[in-house]
Write an enzyme that holds these catalytic residues in place. Structure first.
Site, mmCIF file in Angstrom:
data_model
loop_
_atom_site.group_PDB
_atom_site.id
_atom_site.type_symbol
_atom_site.label_atom_id
_atom_site.label_comp_id
_atom_site.label_asym_id
_atom_site.label_seq_id
_atom_site.Cartn_x
_atom_site.Cartn_y
_atom_site.Cartn_z
ATOM 1 N N ASN A 14 0.856 -1.190 0.000
ATOM 2 C CA ASN A 14 0.000 0.000 0.000
ATOM 3 C C ASN A 14 0.897 1.246 0.000
ATOM 4 O O ASN A 14 1.687 1.444 0.930
ATOM 5 C CB ASN A 14 -0.904 -0.036 1.238
ATOM 6 C CG ASN A 14 -1.859 1.150 1.273
ATOM 7 O OD1 ASN A 14 -1.441 2.287 1.066
ATOM 8 N ND2 ASN A 14 -3.123 0.897 1.532
ATOM 9 N N HIS A 21 0.939 6.307 1.609
ATOM 10 C CA HIS A 21 1.729 7.264 2.391
ATOM 11 C C HIS A 21 2.815 7.961 1.578
ATOM 12 O O HIS A 21 3.336 8.991 2.002
ATOM 13 C CB HIS A 21 2.296 6.592 3.645
ATOM 14 C CG HIS A 21 1.211 6.223 4.617
ATOM 15 N ND1 HIS A 21 0.251 7.120 5.018
ATOM 16 C CD2 HIS A 21 0.911 5.059 5.233
ATOM 17 C CE1 HIS A 21 -0.590 6.522 5.851
ATOM 18 N NE2 HIS A 21 -0.212 5.273 5.996
ATOM 19 N N HIS A 44 -5.652 3.555 -1.767
ATOM 20 C CA HIS A 44 -7.007 3.914 -1.336
ATOM 21 C C HIS A 44 -7.361 5.232 -2.017
ATOM 22 O O HIS A 44 -6.740 6.258 -1.740
ATOM 23 C CB HIS A 44 -7.024 4.049 0.194
ATOM 24 C CG HIS A 44 -8.385 4.242 0.774
ATOM 25 N ND1 HIS A 44 -8.651 4.057 2.107
ATOM 26 C CD2 HIS A 44 -9.576 4.608 0.220
ATOM 27 C CE1 HIS A 44 -9.933 4.298 2.345
ATOM 28 N NE2 HIS A 44 -10.508 4.650 1.213
ATOM 29 N N ARG A 56 -9.552 7.895 -1.814
ATOM 30 C CA ARG A 56 -10.519 8.395 -0.834
ATOM 31 C C ARG A 56 -11.423 9.429 -1.472
ATOM 32 O O ARG A 56 -11.058 10.103 -2.430
ATOM 33 C CB ARG A 56 -9.782 9.001 0.377
ATOM 34 C CG ARG A 56 -8.953 7.987 1.158
ATOM 35 C CD ARG A 56 -8.455 8.587 2.461
ATOM 36 N NE ARG A 56 -9.510 8.686 3.438
ATOM 37 C CZ ARG A 56 -9.733 7.815 4.432
ATOM 38 N NH1 ARG A 56 -8.922 6.793 4.598
ATOM 39 N NH2 ARG A 56 -10.728 7.978 5.255
ATOM 40 N N ARG A 82 -7.433 12.762 -0.339
ATOM 41 C CA ARG A 82 -6.441 13.386 0.552
ATOM 42 C C ARG A 82 -5.008 12.956 0.233
ATOM 43 O O ARG A 82 -4.067 13.641 0.567
ATOM 44 C CB ARG A 82 -6.768 13.130 2.017
ATOM 45 C CG ARG A 82 -6.476 11.731 2.505
ATOM 46 C CD ARG A 82 -6.445 11.667 4.041
ATOM 47 N NE ARG A 82 -7.755 11.620 4.628
ATOM 48 C CZ ARG A 82 -8.075 10.881 5.700
ATOM 49 N NH1 ARG A 82 -7.155 10.123 6.273
ATOM 50 N NH2 ARG A 82 -9.273 10.883 6.198
ATOM 51 N N GLU A 130 -8.644 0.435 -3.065
ATOM 52 C CA GLU A 130 -9.630 0.467 -1.978
ATOM 53 C C GLU A 130 -10.492 1.701 -2.179
ATOM 54 O O GLU A 130 -9.974 2.783 -2.472
ATOM 55 C CB GLU A 130 -8.929 0.591 -0.633
ATOM 56 C CG GLU A 130 -7.962 -0.519 -0.334
ATOM 57 C CD GLU A 130 -7.062 -0.159 0.853
ATOM 58 O OE1 GLU A 130 -7.296 0.873 1.510
ATOM 59 O OE2 GLU A 130 -6.130 -0.908 1.092
ATOM 60 N N THR A 176 -8.534 3.504 7.859
ATOM 61 C CA THR A 176 -9.782 2.745 7.831
ATOM 62 C C THR A 176 -10.020 2.044 9.166
ATOM 63 O O THR A 176 -9.214 1.226 9.593
ATOM 64 C CB THR A 176 -9.724 1.685 6.712
ATOM 65 O OG1 THR A 176 -9.190 2.298 5.547
ATOM 66 C CG2 THR A 176 -11.094 1.123 6.421
ATOM 67 N N GLU A 201 -11.024 -9.391 2.340
ATOM 68 C CA GLU A 201 -9.784 -9.050 3.056
ATOM 69 C C GLU A 201 -10.165 -8.926 4.518
ATOM 70 O O GLU A 201 -10.996 -8.084 4.889
ATOM 71 C CB GLU A 201 -9.184 -7.751 2.524
ATOM 72 C CG GLU A 201 -7.910 -7.386 3.280
ATOM 73 C CD GLU A 201 -7.157 -6.191 2.680
ATOM 74 O OE1 GLU A 201 -7.346 -5.893 1.484
ATOM 75 O OE2 GLU A 201 -6.394 -5.566 3.435
ATOM 76 N N HIS A 216 -4.033 -4.591 7.482
ATOM 77 C CA HIS A 216 -4.193 -3.442 8.381
ATOM 78 C C HIS A 216 -3.371 -3.634 9.648
ATOM 79 O O HIS A 216 -3.585 -4.586 10.393
ATOM 80 C CB HIS A 216 -5.652 -3.153 8.754
ATOM 81 C CG HIS A 216 -5.855 -1.680 9.021
ATOM 82 N ND1 HIS A 216 -5.471 -1.089 10.182
ATOM 83 C CD2 HIS A 216 -6.336 -0.690 8.239
ATOM 84 C CE1 HIS A 216 -5.728 0.209 10.118
ATOM 85 N NE2 HIS A 216 -6.243 0.482 8.932
HETATM 86 N N1 PXP Z 1 -5.908 -3.097 3.708
HETATM 87 C C1 PXP Z 1 -6.880 -2.160 3.754
HETATM 88 C C2 PXP Z 1 -8.227 -2.529 3.247
HETATM 89 C C3 PXP Z 1 -6.630 -0.862 4.226
HETATM 90 O O1 PXP Z 1 -7.616 0.048 4.279
HETATM 91 C C4 PXP Z 1 -5.307 -0.540 4.636
HETATM 92 C C5 PXP Z 1 -5.005 0.860 5.093
HETATM 93 O O2 PXP Z 1 -5.155 1.737 4.034
HETATM 94 C C6 PXP Z 1 -4.323 -1.543 4.550
HETATM 95 C C7 PXP Z 1 -4.649 -2.819 4.111
HETATM 96 C C8 PXP Z 1 -2.907 -1.268 4.954
HETATM 97 O O3 PXP Z 1 -2.856 -0.996 6.307
HETATM 98 P P1 PXP Z 1 -1.477 -0.529 6.962
HETATM 99 O O4 PXP Z 1 -1.108 0.772 6.304
HETATM 100 O O5 PXP Z 1 -1.803 -0.404 8.407
HETATM 101 O O6 PXP Z 1 -0.463 -1.594 6.652
#
Ligand code: PXP
Length: 261
Positions: free
Chosen positions: A6, A9, A42, A44, A48, A69, A100, A150, A213
């Site tokens: 992901n 960031h 994601h 959004r 953002r 996402e 999330t 997921e 997550h």
């Molecule tokens: N999976 C989903 C569905 C998420 O919403 C997120 C956070 O955006 C992640 C995985 C990744 O989570 P983390 O950044 O805490 O590893």
């Protein structure tokens, strides 16, 4: 076990200055070199971090499959249908949240999610639902026609952090600070058992199973040991490590951990 990285960031850092740097597309090429299997972002409602133009550029690069996402908001689903990624993971979204929180309530939004799932599948987009491990949510995910779920590992990750660090700042941690260690350990074991049971049930129903997550370099082992889980989506911990080691090295470390299981 596959790894989806992901990269939200990376875009968060870019948006801190509203310039073009760092470019999430560059992260895609690095992730591919480092052995990742998929990119997760994601999109959004408030855009953002990730923007539609990022999605277009990542898709045009065809470097790695793209899992987006997004919420069940009609405007965002219209945008997604135009963008046509490989997979959509429907998630709950709340403007005020930092990340999330909790899984999608498929039972409550059954009709809307069934309608979206059908539209996405007609456009050859695979549908995954980001859910908690309750059996009714898993059954509803199958009934709406999703191909994958997921499982939300946030509760597990928070409990793990509480037991292993006094420095965790998660709000769940703060709420639970008064709990004795033995109670936390029981909750942690319960959260692992519930992920195991959820994964088993989902697979039995014919759903593919991912998890994500709050997963990091320290808390992965119990999740890697769940045989039904075939993919992890991990963001924050990889990007955090990359600040000190570089992104390629941070992703390679995670790939190595996953492969060592
Ligand atoms: N999976 C989903 C569905 C998420 O919403 C997120 C956070 O955006 C992640 C995985 C990744 O989570 P983390 O950044 O805490 O590893």
């Amino acid at each position: 076990m596959l790894l989806g990285v992901n990269i939200d960031h990376i875009a968060t850092l870019r948006e801190a200055r509203k310039i073009n740097d760092p470019d999430p597309l560059e992260a895609v090429f690095i992730a591919k070199r480092a052995g990742a299997d998929q990119i997760t972002i994601h999109l959004r409602e408030d855009r953002r971090h990730i923007h539609d133009s990022d999605v277009i550029r990542i898709l045009e690069s065809s470097a790695l499959p793209l899992n987006i996402e997004c919420s069940i908001n009609p405007n965002i689903i219209d945008s997604i249908l135009k963008l046509s990624p490989n997979r959509i993971t429907l998630v709950p979204e709340n403007r005020q949240e930092v990340t999330t929180e909790g899984g999608l309530d498929v039972v409550q939004h059954f009709d809307r999610i069934a309608e979206i799932t059908q539209a996405l599948k007609q456009n050859c987009i695979e549908v995954s639902l980001f859910i908690d491990t309750q059996i009714d949510q898993i059954c509803a995910s199958k009934e709406v026609g999703a191909q994958m779920v997921e499982l939300h590992t946030g509760a597990y990750a928070n409990l793990y952090a509480m037991l292993n660090s006094n420095l965790s700042r998660s709000h769940h941690v703060i709420e639970s600070l008064n709990l004795p260690r033995s109670t936390l350990k029981t909750h942690l074991q319960d959260s692992i058992a519930s992920l195991q049971d959820g994964a088993k049930e989902a697979k039995w129903l014919g759903l593919e199973v991912a998890a994500g997550h709050g997963l990091n370099y320290h808390n992965l082992a119990p999740i890697l040991a769940i045989p039904e889980v075939m993919e992890l989506n991990i963001g924050q911990s990889i990007i955090a490590r990359s600040i000190f080691t570089g992104l390629e090295s941070a992703i390679k470390d995670m790939v190595a951990l996953i492969k060592s299981s």
